[in-house]
Design an enzyme around this catalytic site. Structure first.
Site, PDB file in Angstrom:
ATOM      1  CB  CYS A 117      -0.931  -0.005   1.219  1.00 52.78           C
ATOM      2  SG  CYS A 117      -1.987   1.451   1.341  1.00 52.78           S
ATOM      3  CB  CYS A 120      -0.478   2.307   4.009  1.00 53.97           C
ATOM      4  SG  CYS A 120      -2.130   1.778   3.545  1.00 53.97           S
ATOM      5  CG  ASP A 121       3.297   1.117   4.403  1.00 54.57           C
ATOM      6  OD1 ASP A 121       2.875   1.544   5.483  1.00 54.57           O
ATOM      7  OD2 ASP A 121       3.072  -0.035   3.988  1.00 54.57           O
TER       8      ASP A 121
END
Length: 295
Positions: A117, A120-121
């Site tokens: 993701c 997300c990261d």
């Protein structure tokens, strides 16, 4: 007879539990095999509102669980395993699983440079100003690559074919970006370097020439799709060809008293905050359905 059973314990499941618990419905949460869902595998969540310094994904799920329990939600860890639970309403929040490459070192280096993701990261310090690899050829892979251009020095887009299968607008946008460099007809066959306990690069194989090469990179972003965890409901609950459940009215399914929330019904956004939102909606829909039924 339960009033509400919630299958799944990610953002969607715990939010549904919080809302139904506050409505005095005493919900039962069946966590599934992975309590907390995919978010527990994310080390730092920086895009969930209310946490200016970010929050560990596992910690966020523990907090959500405790908040729901405070109002009377009950948690059953694991799966039903053949046990019969009777309920007036069911909220399916079983989530989706990332499709993996199936490499041994992919698993060993997850959260150490291997991620599924970008939103997300991608902004984590270990990826900033470093070369990054995205695997995939669809819209999701193009979106991930575009997003990562904000942080990485170069973004290599590795695809098994010689053209992207993404929509034309997404493919054109990605290929036109100066930081994105496509690597055609190739597959990632290994992730380096387990000995250093972090991603230092990937091993590639050209599927036409069979030439093997190595590519230096600080991160591997696997964007080859998701698998909704809905196999249990196939043939009963309406879903699309990929297995995502299709809500009919609000978050209601085709079966009266059964509602859906989160990534098992979302093939577009797949974010923690959108999962929480649909968990809230499913809870409200379920509460209203119960009220109308019990008049």
């Amino acid at each position: 007879m339960e009033k509400v059973v919630i299958m799944g314990s990610g953002c969607a499941g715990y939010t549904a539990a919080l809302y139904t618990a506050r409505a005095s419905l005493n919900p039962l949460i069946v966590t599934g095999k992975h309590p907390g869902g995919l978010l527990t595998t994310t080390s730092v969540v920086e895009n969930y509102p209310g946490f200016p310094d970010g929050v560990d994904g596992y910690e966020l799920m523990v907090r959500m669980q405790k908040q729901a329990e405070r109002f009377g939600a009950r948690v059953k860890f694991g799966t039903v395993d053949g046990e019969t639970i009777q309920t007036e309403t069911l909220i399916i929040a079983s989530g989706a699983s990332h499709r993996h490459l199936g490499l041994e070192n992919e698993h060993k280096l997850e959260n150490r440079g291997v991620t599924f993701c970008a939103t997300c990261d991608g902004a984590l310090p270990l990826f900033r100003h470093k070369p990054l690899v995205v695997v995939g050829g669809g819209d999701s892979a193009c979106e991930e690559a575009m997003y990562l251009t904000r942080f990485g020095s170069t973004v290599y887009l590795v695809h098994r074919r010689d053209t992207l299968r993404a929509s034309k607008i997404m493919a054109d946008r990605a290929l036109a970006h100066e930081k994105i460099k496509p690597i055609w007809d190739s597959a990632v066959t290994d992730v380096l370097d387990v000995k250093q306990d972090k991603v230092t690069g990937v091993r590639l194989k050209n599927l036409k020439t069979e030439k093997v090469s190595e590519l230096e990179a600080a991160g591997l972003f696997v964007a080859i799709g998701h698998i909704p965890n809905t196999q249990l409901f196939r043939g009963v609950i309406d879903m699309d060809e990929a297995g995502y459940i299709i809500p009919k009215r609000g978050m209601a399914t085709n079966v009266p008293g059964v509602f859906v929330a989160g990534d098992c019904a979302d093939r577009v956004y797949r974010q923690a905050v959108t999962a929480a939102g649909t968990g809230c909606a499913a809870a409200i829909d379920g509460e209203r359905w119960l009220a109308a039924r019990n008049k």
